[in-house]
Design an enzyme around this catalytic site. Structure first.
Site, PDB file in Angstrom:
ATOM      1  N   ARG A 143       0.848  -1.178   0.000  1.00 33.45           N
ATOM      2  CA  ARG A 143       0.000   0.000   0.000  1.00 33.45           C
ATOM      3  C   ARG A 143       0.893   1.241   0.000  1.00 33.45           C
ATOM      4  O   ARG A 143       2.017   1.210   0.524  1.00 33.45           O
ATOM      5  CB  ARG A 143      -0.901   0.014   1.228  1.00 33.45           C
ATOM      6  CG  ARG A 143      -1.854  -1.176   1.331  1.00 33.45           C
ATOM      7  CD  ARG A 143      -2.651  -1.117   2.627  1.00 33.45           C
ATOM      8  NE  ARG A 143      -3.592  -2.226   2.740  1.00 33.45           N
ATOM      9  CZ  ARG A 143      -3.331  -3.386   3.359  1.00 33.45           C
ATOM     10  NH1 ARG A 143      -2.129  -3.575   3.924  1.00 33.45           N
ATOM     11  NH2 ARG A 143      -4.235  -4.340   3.410  1.00 33.45           N
ATOM     12  N   LYS A 168      -2.347  -2.401   7.468  1.00 31.34           N
ATOM     13  CA  LYS A 168      -3.725  -2.125   7.876  1.00 31.34           C
ATOM     14  C   LYS A 168      -4.032  -2.846   9.183  1.00 31.34           C
ATOM     15  O   LYS A 168      -3.610  -3.991   9.389  1.00 31.34           O
ATOM     16  CB  LYS A 168      -4.688  -2.599   6.774  1.00 31.34           C
ATOM     17  CG  LYS A 168      -6.030  -1.898   6.782  1.00 31.34           C
ATOM     18  CD  LYS A 168      -6.777  -2.197   5.505  1.00 31.34           C
ATOM     19  CE  LYS A 168      -8.067  -1.396   5.413  1.00 31.34           C
ATOM     20  NZ  LYS A 168      -8.789  -1.668   4.148  1.00 31.34           N
ATOM     21  N   HIS A 243      -2.714   3.413  -6.434  1.00 32.24           N
ATOM     22  CA  HIS A 243      -3.122   2.201  -5.715  1.00 32.24           C
ATOM     23  C   HIS A 243      -3.253   1.015  -6.663  1.00 32.24           C
ATOM     24  O   HIS A 243      -3.125  -0.143  -6.237  1.00 32.24           O
ATOM     25  CB  HIS A 243      -4.442   2.450  -4.984  1.00 32.24           C
ATOM     26  CG  HIS A 243      -4.894   1.284  -4.153  1.00 32.24           C
ATOM     27  ND1 HIS A 243      -4.260   0.920  -2.977  1.00 32.24           N
ATOM     28  CD2 HIS A 243      -5.889   0.380  -4.326  1.00 32.24           C
ATOM     29  CE1 HIS A 243      -4.859  -0.141  -2.463  1.00 32.24           C
ATOM     30  NE2 HIS A 243      -5.850  -0.492  -3.264  1.00 32.24           N
ATOM     31  N   ARG A 246      -0.859  -1.917  -6.926  1.00 39.61           N
ATOM     32  CA  ARG A 246      -1.095  -3.054  -6.020  1.00 39.61           C
ATOM     33  C   ARG A 246      -1.988  -4.093  -6.692  1.00 39.61           C
ATOM     34  O   ARG A 246      -1.725  -5.293  -6.634  1.00 39.61           O
ATOM     35  CB  ARG A 246      -1.715  -2.518  -4.730  1.00 39.61           C
ATOM     36  CG  ARG A 246      -2.015  -3.535  -3.644  1.00 39.61           C
ATOM     37  CD  ARG A 246      -2.389  -2.767  -2.381  1.00 39.61           C
ATOM     38  NE  ARG A 246      -3.093  -3.554  -1.391  1.00 39.61           N
ATOM     39  CZ  ARG A 246      -2.499  -4.313  -0.476  1.00 39.61           C
ATOM     40  NH1 ARG A 246      -1.191  -4.406  -0.446  1.00 39.61           N
ATOM     41  NH2 ARG A 246      -3.206  -4.982   0.419  1.00 39.61           N
ATOM     42  N   HIS A 277      -3.747  -8.910   3.503  1.00 40.98           N
ATOM     43  CA  HIS A 277      -5.196  -9.010   3.638  1.00 40.98           C
ATOM     44  C   HIS A 277      -5.554  -9.949   4.788  1.00 40.98           C
ATOM     45  O   HIS A 277      -4.866 -10.948   5.018  1.00 40.98           O
ATOM     46  CB  HIS A 277      -5.820  -9.544   2.341  1.00 40.98           C
ATOM     47  CG  HIS A 277      -5.884  -8.515   1.251  1.00 40.98           C
ATOM     48  ND1 HIS A 277      -5.910  -8.826  -0.083  1.00 40.98           N
ATOM     49  CD2 HIS A 277      -5.922  -7.156   1.297  1.00 40.98           C
ATOM     50  CE1 HIS A 277      -5.967  -7.725  -0.802  1.00 40.98           C
ATOM     51  NE2 HIS A 277      -5.973  -6.703   0.014  1.00 40.98           N
ATOM     52  N   TYR A 286      -9.342  -7.912  -6.011  1.00 41.19           N
ATOM     53  CA  TYR A 286      -8.226  -7.412  -6.807  1.00 41.19           C
ATOM     54  C   TYR A 286      -8.101  -8.171  -8.127  1.00 41.19           C
ATOM     55  O   TYR A 286      -7.582  -7.649  -9.109  1.00 41.19           O
ATOM     56  CB  TYR A 286      -6.909  -7.582  -6.029  1.00 41.19           C
ATOM     57  CG  TYR A 286      -6.661  -6.525  -4.985  1.00 41.19           C
ATOM     58  CD1 TYR A 286      -7.657  -6.166  -4.090  1.00 41.19           C
ATOM     59  CD2 TYR A 286      -5.436  -5.899  -4.891  1.00 41.19           C
ATOM     60  CE1 TYR A 286      -7.424  -5.205  -3.132  1.00 41.19           C
ATOM     61  CE2 TYR A 286      -5.195  -4.927  -3.929  1.00 41.19           C
ATOM     62  CZ  TYR A 286      -6.202  -4.588  -3.049  1.00 41.19           C
ATOM     63  OH  TYR A 286      -5.977  -3.630  -2.102  1.00 41.19           O
TER      64      TYR A 286
END
Length: 313
Positions: A143, A168, A243, A246, A277, A286
């Site tokens: 990220r 995250k 982004h 990614r 994730h 994705y």
């Protein structure tokens, strides 16, 4: 008024960050909202003031207006618990159209053009920083915020590993680097030591002032590089974003697995872990926008079903 609200904003951000939120963009927006309140001599948050500010700029998309209001609502809810005089704007007062941007999947040639476009930036350090940042995002799927948050001691050139400490929800993960990536980061460090002002920052990637990169400035510069690289939108909802490097990494990782005849589910689990994730279902989003990947998966399924039919006959 301004000093008190800004102190309460600082407390609010500290509280939310303790729960694992990063809040780089909300912090900037809420500071601008307090500027608006100060300009209008308001001493509390009202629905009217929140709406006036949220609808700026007038020519922006309705989703952006709704997002700005949602940021205020979070802060206003916090303030209302401290002082009921602060109003919390209704959630549906600025309806938001539910839509998700279609990922812009970069080809290797387009990524190379973006890296080459960094040569248009003004200083050698800035050129090297953005070329390194784009390359790093493309080959690791990190990220943007994770890359900005990297410190120099997160890079182990001997082990060829990069430690992502600020993922995250505060999750940490280690990424093994290809030798060429490690060499590129080493070359950047040498140039950085020679050109960056001595500020004492721990950041791996730095600005021309020798400080850690700022999220919004990175996005603005990336838009310039997209323009210089000659990349345009593929549709109204599919525009080149930083982004999407990614997304491109995730799709290419799966395509490589299919091309090598590897098990797709095993690779999906690995890619999901690599990307940080929590669930593989997040990774599936994705991948679902790539016709090439869907075709490869379909071909694998057809081959499997064909083999099953041949075995039964």
């Amino acid at each position: 008024m301004s000093r008190l609200l800004r102190e309460e904003l600082a407390d609010y951000l500290t509280f939310r960050r303790a729960l694992g939120y990063r809040l780089a963009r909300p912090e900037k927006l809420l500071s601008q909202f307090l500027d608006h309140l100060e300009h209008t001599r308001a001493d509390r948050v009202t629905t009217e003031a929140a709406l006036d500010w949220s609808r700026l700029p007038e020519n922006a998309e309705s989703n952006w207006h709704a997002y700005r209001l949602s940021v205020i609502r979070g802060f206003a809810t916090y303030l209302h618990a401290l002082d009921p005089a602060h109003q919390v704007p209704p959630a549906d007062i600025l309806p938001q159209r539910p839509h998700r941007a279609s990922p812009y999947l970069y080809s290797e040639a387009e990524i190379a053009r973006l890296v080459a476009a960094s040569a248009t930036l003004l200083t050698p350090l800035r050129r090297a920083t953005f070329a390194t940042l784009i390359g790093l995002l493309a080959v690791t799927g990190m990220r943007v915020g994770e890359a900005i948050a990297l410190n120099r001691d997160d890079l182990d050139l001997t082990a060829k590993q990069l430690l992502v400490r600020f993922g995250k929800f505060g999750k940490t993960r280690a990424l093994t680097l290809h030798a060429t990536t490690a060499d590129a980061l080493h070359a950047y460090e040498l140039l950085r030591d020679r050109l960056a002002p001595a500020t004492g920052t721990r950041a791996l990637l730095v600005s021309t002032a020798g400080t850690r990169l700022i999220y919004c400035n990175v996005h603005q510069t990336f838009k310039q590089l997209v323009h210089h690289a000659g990349l345009g939108p593929r549709s109204g909802s599919c525009r080149p974003r930083i982004h999407d490097l990614r997304h491109s990494f995730a799709v290419q990782s799966m395509l490589d697995a299919y091309a090598a005849g590897q098990d797709g589910q095993t690779r999906l689990t690995l890619v999901s872990t690599w990307l940080g994730h929590v669930h593989p279902a997040s990774t599936y989003w994705y991948l679902s926008s790539s016709p090439e990947l869907m075709a490869a998966a379909g071909q694998r399924l057809d081959t499997y079903l064909g083999n099953q039919s041949a075995g039964q006959s």
